[in-house]
Every structure is written in C-alpha cells, then in structure tokens.
Design a protein around this motif. Structure first.
Motif, PDB file in Angstrom:
ATOM      1  N   VAL A 480       0.864  -1.185   0.000  1.00  0.00           N
ATOM      2  CA  VAL A 480       0.000   0.000   0.000  1.00  0.00           C
ATOM      3  C   VAL A 480       0.900   1.234   0.000  1.00  0.00           C
ATOM      4  O   VAL A 480       2.094   1.154   0.321  1.00  0.00           O
ATOM      5  CB  VAL A 480      -0.940   0.031   1.228  1.00  0.00           C
ATOM      6  N   ALA A 481       0.321   2.381  -0.367  1.00  0.00           N
ATOM      7  CA  ALA A 481       1.096   3.617  -0.480  1.00  0.00           C
ATOM      8  C   ALA A 481       0.378   4.755   0.228  1.00  0.00           C
ATOM      9  O   ALA A 481      -0.855   4.790   0.294  1.00  0.00           O
ATOM     10  CB  ALA A 481       1.329   3.977  -1.946  1.00  0.00           C
ATOM     11  N   VAL A 482       1.181   5.695   0.750  1.00  0.00           N
ATOM     12  CA  VAL A 482       0.652   6.866   1.461  1.00  0.00           C
ATOM     13  C   VAL A 482       1.474   8.086   1.047  1.00  0.00           C
ATOM     14  O   VAL A 482       2.708   8.052   1.105  1.00  0.00           O
ATOM     15  CB  VAL A 482       0.734   6.692   2.991  1.00  0.00           C
ATOM     16  N   HIS A 483       0.792   9.141   0.619  1.00  0.00           N
ATOM     17  CA  HIS A 483       1.434  10.446   0.424  1.00  0.00           C
ATOM     18  C   HIS A 483       0.379  11.539   0.486  1.00  0.00           C
ATOM     19  O   HIS A 483      -0.824  11.265   0.629  1.00  0.00           O
ATOM     20  CB  HIS A 483       2.242  10.508  -0.882  1.00  0.00           C
ATOM     21  N   GLY A 484       0.783  12.789   0.371  1.00  0.00           N
ATOM     22  CA  GLY A 484      -0.093  13.917   0.625  1.00  0.00           C
ATOM     23  C   GLY A 484      -1.237  14.085  -0.349  1.00  0.00           C
ATOM     24  O   GLY A 484      -2.243  14.715  -0.014  1.00  0.00           O
ATOM     25  N   ASP A 485      -1.118  13.551  -1.567  1.00  0.00           N
ATOM     26  CA  ASP A 485      -2.181  13.721  -2.558  1.00  0.00           C
ATOM     27  C   ASP A 485      -3.341  12.750  -2.369  1.00  0.00           C
ATOM     28  O   ASP A 485      -4.386  12.917  -3.005  1.00  0.00           O
ATOM     29  CB  ASP A 485      -1.605  13.552  -3.968  1.00  0.00           C
ATOM     30  N   LYS A 486      -3.176  11.745  -1.542  1.00  0.00           N
ATOM     31  CA  LYS A 486      -4.260  10.788  -1.293  1.00  0.00           C
ATOM     32  C   LYS A 486      -5.204  11.353  -0.246  1.00  0.00           C
ATOM     33  O   LYS A 486      -4.783  12.082   0.671  1.00  0.00           O
ATOM     34  CB  LYS A 486      -3.685   9.448  -0.839  1.00  0.00           C
ATOM     35  N   ASP A 487      -6.491  11.010  -0.349  1.00  0.00           N
ATOM     36  CA  ASP A 487      -7.453  11.523   0.624  1.00  0.00           C
ATOM     37  C   ASP A 487      -7.257  10.840   1.973  1.00  0.00           C
ATOM     38  O   ASP A 487      -6.601   9.798   2.087  1.00  0.00           O
ATOM     39  CB  ASP A 487      -8.890  11.348   0.124  1.00  0.00           C
ATOM     40  N   GLN A 488      -7.862  11.448   3.003  1.00  0.00           N
ATOM     41  CA  GLN A 488      -7.594  11.001   4.364  1.00  0.00           C
ATOM     42  C   GLN A 488      -8.084   9.582   4.620  1.00  0.00           C
ATOM     43  O   GLN A 488      -7.414   8.806   5.318  1.00  0.00           O
ATOM     44  CB  GLN A 488      -8.245  11.970   5.360  1.00  0.00           C
ATOM     45  N   GLU A 489      -9.216   9.220   4.088  1.00  0.00           N
ATOM     46  CA  GLU A 489      -9.728   7.864   4.314  1.00  0.00           C
ATOM     47  C   GLU A 489      -8.791   6.822   3.721  1.00  0.00           C
ATOM     48  O   GLU A 489      -8.544   5.780   4.332  1.00  0.00           O
ATOM     49  CB  GLU A 489     -11.128   7.745   3.705  1.00  0.00           C
ATOM     50  N   GLU A 490      -8.266   7.088   2.541  1.00  0.00           N
ATOM     51  CA  GLU A 490      -7.345   6.137   1.919  1.00  0.00           C
ATOM     52  C   GLU A 490      -6.045   6.029   2.704  1.00  0.00           C
ATOM     53  O   GLU A 490      -5.486   4.932   2.857  1.00  0.00           O
ATOM     54  CB  GLU A 490      -7.066   6.585   0.483  1.00  0.00           C
TER      55      GLU A 490
END
Length: 647
Positions: A480-490
């Motif tokens: 899975v990936a996380v960065h600032g452009d993804k929404d908070q729920e994701e």
C-alpha cells in the motif's frame, strides 16, 4: 572734534558729573595708520599672554588630510611623509604642535577604526569562524517570543509553574541530590533546570491509577524508559518541559498520561457541562501522528472508565474528516483534544471551540511545530488561551535554534535529554549502499528479502512513491502507499492495514516518518537520501523501537545528493559505530580538521541550526533552502517585483 574726545575721556565736560561719567566709543577712521592697529593687537596679546583659554591654531584642510594619511601609514607599518611632519615639531609650518587630546579629537572615523584594529589582538581562524557562527545565530534568534499576541502586547510574563497537587513519594523527595544524580547517570539522563523533581524508576511511584498500571503491564510495559523516569515526574508536577530522546523511547506516554491525570482531576472536582473544554490539548504535525496519539489516549480513557472512574471524552481534530462528527463531541463537553494546526485554527476562528479552561498544551515533534511555516500558526493558536498553561515540547531532533526559540513560550522549563538531539537509535543497524538510479527498483526487490515483513519504504517525492507502488504490485507484493495527494480515508486505511498485518509493505513519503509507531517493522528502506539529515533520523526511527533491533538500508547516489548531506550521514554513522562505506570515506571532510572548533564553541557539534554533524552553520543546506523559500514566497506589495518596476 579732538576737544570733545579729550573731554569725554577725562570726564571734564561742561555737563559731566563724577557719578554719571560715561565713556563714549567711536569707530576708528579707516585712514588710521597700520601701526596703530598692530600696536593694539600686540597690546591685547601682551595682556592675555599668560592666560590659557584653550585656543588652538587653525590647520588647513589639505594639511589635516596629509597628517591623517601619515598617521595611517604609521599604523600600517609604513613611513610617514617627512615633508608633512617637519617644521621643528611645530605641525609642519612652524605653528604650535597639537596636543595628544586635540589630535585624537580631530581624527576621522577611518583613523580611529584603524587605530582600534591595530591595538586589538589578531584572531585565529577558529575564533573568526566561531564569531561568524555566533553572529548568524544571533540574527536567526531575533524573533518575537512564541507567545500569544495579547501577552506580547501587554507584556504579560508568568514566573511560576502550574500547580497540579501531585507530589513524588516521601522517600523520593528525601533522596539526596547525589543519589538522584547517580540514577540519572545510570540511565544517561541529562537534566537542565531549577528544582528538578526526583527521577522515579517505577510507575507505581508515579501514583498512576491502578487501571492504567494494569493496562501497561498487559502491554508488556513494566518499567519506565529513561525519558519516562525523569520527564513524567516533572510533567505530573506541572512543570514546563523540553524533552529530547531518540525515536521509539516512549515519549507519547510521557505527555499523554499527565494530560489524562489533569483531565480526570478536573472532572472529579467539577464535571464538564455542554460546550465546555478542552482541558488538555496535543498538537501534532501530521494527521497520521494525531490519529495514532488519539487512539492511544482513547485506550487509556476506556480502561479508566472500566475501572470505575468518570468518563473522559477525547476529540480528534484533523482535516479530511467531517466536521459534524467533531462538533457533536464538542457539544457534550470535551476533556482532551488531539489536533493538527490547520483544522484546530478553523475550529477556533469559527468559535466552535474555545480554550478558556485549557491548562495543558503539548507540542509533539516540536521542532516542526515552531519551524518555518508553523511559527505564525502556533502564535495564532496561543492567542486563544485565556490564562497560563503548562507547555511541553517533545522531539527526537531539537536543534539549538529551535530549542532557544521554543524556550520563549515556557515558564521555568526543565530540559530532559536522553542522548544527543538528532542522534540515531543505537538499536538500528544502518546499511548505506551506492546504487545507480536505473538500478534502484531491481535492487529494491533484493533488499526486501533481508527480513520478514512488514517492511517500510520511504521516498522523497510522490511520483517515486507511485512508481514503487506500481512496480511492487506487478511483482506480486502486497503493498500500500501513502502520500499527501491521497485523501484522508485512503491514508488511514493504508496505515491501518499495514499495522494490522493485512499488508506486507508500506511505501510512503515523509508524512509517515515522524512519530508513527509500527511495532512489528524490522526493516526500513530509504529509496533515496532525504534532503535533510533530520528526516533521515526520523525515517529509520520507525524500526528498532521499544528495545527491539531493526535494520535500515539507504540507497545513495552521489550525483543526486549534496555533499553536505553525505558528510552528515558519514558522521552520523561514525557516532552510532556503524560501518561507513568507502565512497563516504573518500569525501573531502573539512570537519575532521575542525575538531578543536567544536570544543571552543561550547561543545556544539556540527551545525547549530539543523543538527548535522558534517557541516557548520555557515554551510547549512537547510538554512540555504529556507532562505530560497522565503525569497519565493515574499509578498510583492508594490507590484511588478518591487517598487518602481514596470507597471
């Protein structure tokens, strides 16, 4: 005519009386001879010959300039012009010589400065560097104190710490100062402050409620960590704190439990009614860290409620969540709030929440809270406090610049330091590999085989995160990936799945590097070297937590990294007694020749601005980067890039 003058001089005129004699004066005729004039001048000179009236002979401008030039040559080691100073020691033209005081009075600023420099002892190169760094830090520190606007305007200053009613056990209070220092030395705790509470080596001595003690035992936490031994008694007693400790040392417990105690005390004295609160406030730099801290506090409040204590309500105040859910909690009255600065400001300015009874404030990752871009936001939030509050600041990296600025918001603070600020955890095995840009993805697959999952991968920009995420998905990796452009729920779903063990790999930017706790992570991979050494320390600190051992692998490409960052990495590896690769050893290191400089500067290692060990503040890349950002974001008040530009 002559008869009238004679009669006036003798007073024998026809109408003159002895008591009313008046001397009449007349202008001398222009045809009087020059002999009478010269005779009068010589007579006046003869009368004042013995009188010292401070008269100084006039010296022409040309001559004064020549004399100053001669003095400059003498000061610089040259020879004076003899034609200027000749004349039987009488100023060069036969006039009276000037006194030393008169000469100094007539000296220009240029001559005075040259004389002062010639008299002052010449500084060494090390002393010059130290003086230059002190001047830079002095200019950086010239900011308004981190206080509320009203406090700054009215000059409000608090001198006494908050009173909580908590006291250490009698045996600890009677402990001698020597015994207290022996305990601190055993756990490598450095303390700075007045009337520091004694260190406590057990949670029972801290007088925590039985449900919390039982909850800590079930989680395997039986003894406090070094930062908890000293910082928790100080926080429980109401003191302001600057806490510095390596990542994974248990700082969250230090500031969350005292806030629980204050909220519990207020609720038992007088229960909160609708619309009141909060009593305690924790501010975090990222949504993920705020969510994690909120989850920990909710666990403690649930345990307290099950143990028969009053219900304590906690609200998570972050962006990306519907404000109506948060407003419903506020209507019932909230005891504690965990927030990010943006959403908190929104609530305060819209008057959906107030800080009228808030008496506890904690800044987690405080170096980011008061760093560039957050200073005005923090001052704006502090303006909503009505009365004094207990303030705590915690971080793993706290450079001198940030620490000095943060102290302006504290009252009689205690600094608790476990290890050097910005140092890495010694439980982490650090491996640095030189990898070409085109080979990184393939080498990444090999690195994933070093340890069992879960594995955490950090990248500097969002594009690389998406590229790594897609590549690993094609290779069959559960990622899975996380960065600032993804929404908070994701973002929350990705972190929750990774923590719960449903996902093996998490790819993220630095939004997941500060404060997040991933207990099972044994391996952290830096896909690229970050631009600041502080981010490197936070990244690898996601492993090796709570006394466990972890591995951190970093890909380095010398063509894409600044030399100052590589030198910082080299010194950091040496400090942690890790293997230093050959390509880092081959770098020209000016800091090796300046070991004496650190001792002469007051034992300040490396850069006082960012904490890097491989450079001094004059070559700080972070300082240069912030200066560029400030120049880019500078407002154009006059239009067309300045006053007088083309319209």
């Amino acid at each position: 005519m002559e008869e009238i003058a004679e009669a006036a001089a003798t007073g024998s005129g026809p109408s003159a009386e002895p008591s009313q004699q008046r001397i009449k004066r007349y202008r001398r005729n222009e045809d009087e001879n020059d002999e009478d004039k010269s005779a009068g001048l010589f007579a006046a000179a003869a009368v004042d010959e013995d009188v010292d009236d401070g008269f100084e002979e006039y010296v022409p401008v040309k001559k004064r300039r020549a004399m100053e030039e001669a003095k400059l040559r003498q000061l610089r080691g040259g020879t004076a012009r003899t034609d200027v100073l000749s004349g039987d020691d009488e100023g060069g033209d036969g006039s009276r010589p000037l006194s030393a005081a008169a000469q100094r009075a007539r000296e220009s600023l240029l001559v005075s400065t040259a004389r002062a420099r010639a008299a002052a002892p010449e500084k060494t190169e090390e002393e010059k560097v130290i003086a230059e760094e002190q001047d830079i830090m002095r200019n950086l520190m010239q900011k308004q104190a981190l206080k509320a606007v009203q406090e700054l305007a009215q000059g409000v200053t608090y001198t006494k710490s908050m009173q909580t009613g908590w006291k250490a056990p009698l045996g600890a209070r009677r402990m001698s100062h020597r015994r207290q220092q022996q305990i601190r030395d055993t756990f490598h705790i450095a303390v700075d402050g007045h009337n520091v509470p004694p260190p406590l080596t057990s949670f029972k001595d801290m007088k925590l409620p039985p449900p919390i003690l039982h909850h800590l035992e079930t989680k395997g936490i039986k003894k406090p960590t070094p930062i908890q031994i000293q910082a928790m008694p100080a926080a429980l007693s109401g003191r302001d704190i600057i806490g510095i400790a390596f990542t994974g040392s248990g700082k969250t417990l230090v500031f969350s439990v005292p806030m629980l105690m204050i909220a519990l005390q207020e609720e038992m004295r007088l229960p909160l009614v609708q619309g009141e609160g909060p009593v305690g406030l924790i501010i975090c730099p990222s949504r993920e860290l705020a969510s994690q801290t909120h989850e920990i506090i909710v666990n403690y409040t649930t345990v307290l409620a099950q143990g028969g204590f009053p219900e304590l309500r906690t609200m998570l105040c972050i962006g990306g969540i519907d404000m109506r859910q948060q407003t419903d909690i506020l209507k019932r009255g909230v005891h504690m709030v965990v927030a990010t600065p943006g959403r908190l400001k929104d609530f305060l300015h819209k008057k959906r929440m107030n800080l009228d009874i808030c008496r506890y404030l904690c800044l987690d990752e405080a170096d980011r809270m008061v760093d560039l871009g957050f200073e005005e936001e923090m001052r704006d939030i502090l303006s909503f406090f009505k009365y004094q509050r207990q303030t705590l600041m915690f971080s793993a990296t706290m450079p001198q610049k940030i620490k000095s600025f943060a102290e302006s918001a504290l009252v009689d603070p205690i600094e608790v330091n476990v290890g050097r600020a910005g140092a890495t955890n010694l439980d982490i095995i650090q491996e640095v590999e030189y990898v070409k840009e085109e080979d990184k993805l393939e080498y990444l697959l090999d690195c994933l085989q070093k340890t069992a999952p879960p594995v955490l991968i950090f990248a500097e920009n969002k594009k690389d995160v998406d590229a790594i995420h897609e590549f690993l998905l094609l290779q069959g990796v559960d990622v899975v990936a996380v960065h600032g452009d993804k929404d908070q729920e994701e973002r929350l779903a990705a972190i929750s799945g990774f923590k719960g063990g449903q996902k093996d790999v998490l790819v993220a930017t630095d939004v997941a590097s500060k404060g997040l706790d991933f207990p099972g992570v044994q391996h952290v991979i830096n896909y690229d070297m970050p631009d600041e050494i502080e981010n490197y320390v936070h990244r690898i600190g996601r492993t090796g937590r709570s006394g466990k051992t972890g591995v951190a692998t970093t890909f380095v490409n010398t063509r894409q990294c600044e030399e100052s960052i590589l030198l910082d990495l080299k010194h950091l590896l040496r400090e942690a007694k890790q293997r230093v690769p050959q390509f880092l050893l081959a770098l020209d290191d000016p800091m090796e020749e300046m070991e004496k400089l650190a001792a002469a500067a007051g034992n300040v290692k490396g850069c006082a601005y960012c904490g890097g060990l491989g450079h001094r503040i004059g070559d700080c890349p972070k300082l240069r980067g912030e200066a560029k950002e400030q120049s880019k974001t500078k407002k154009d008040y006059f239009g067309s890039n300045g006053f007088g530009g083309e319209m």
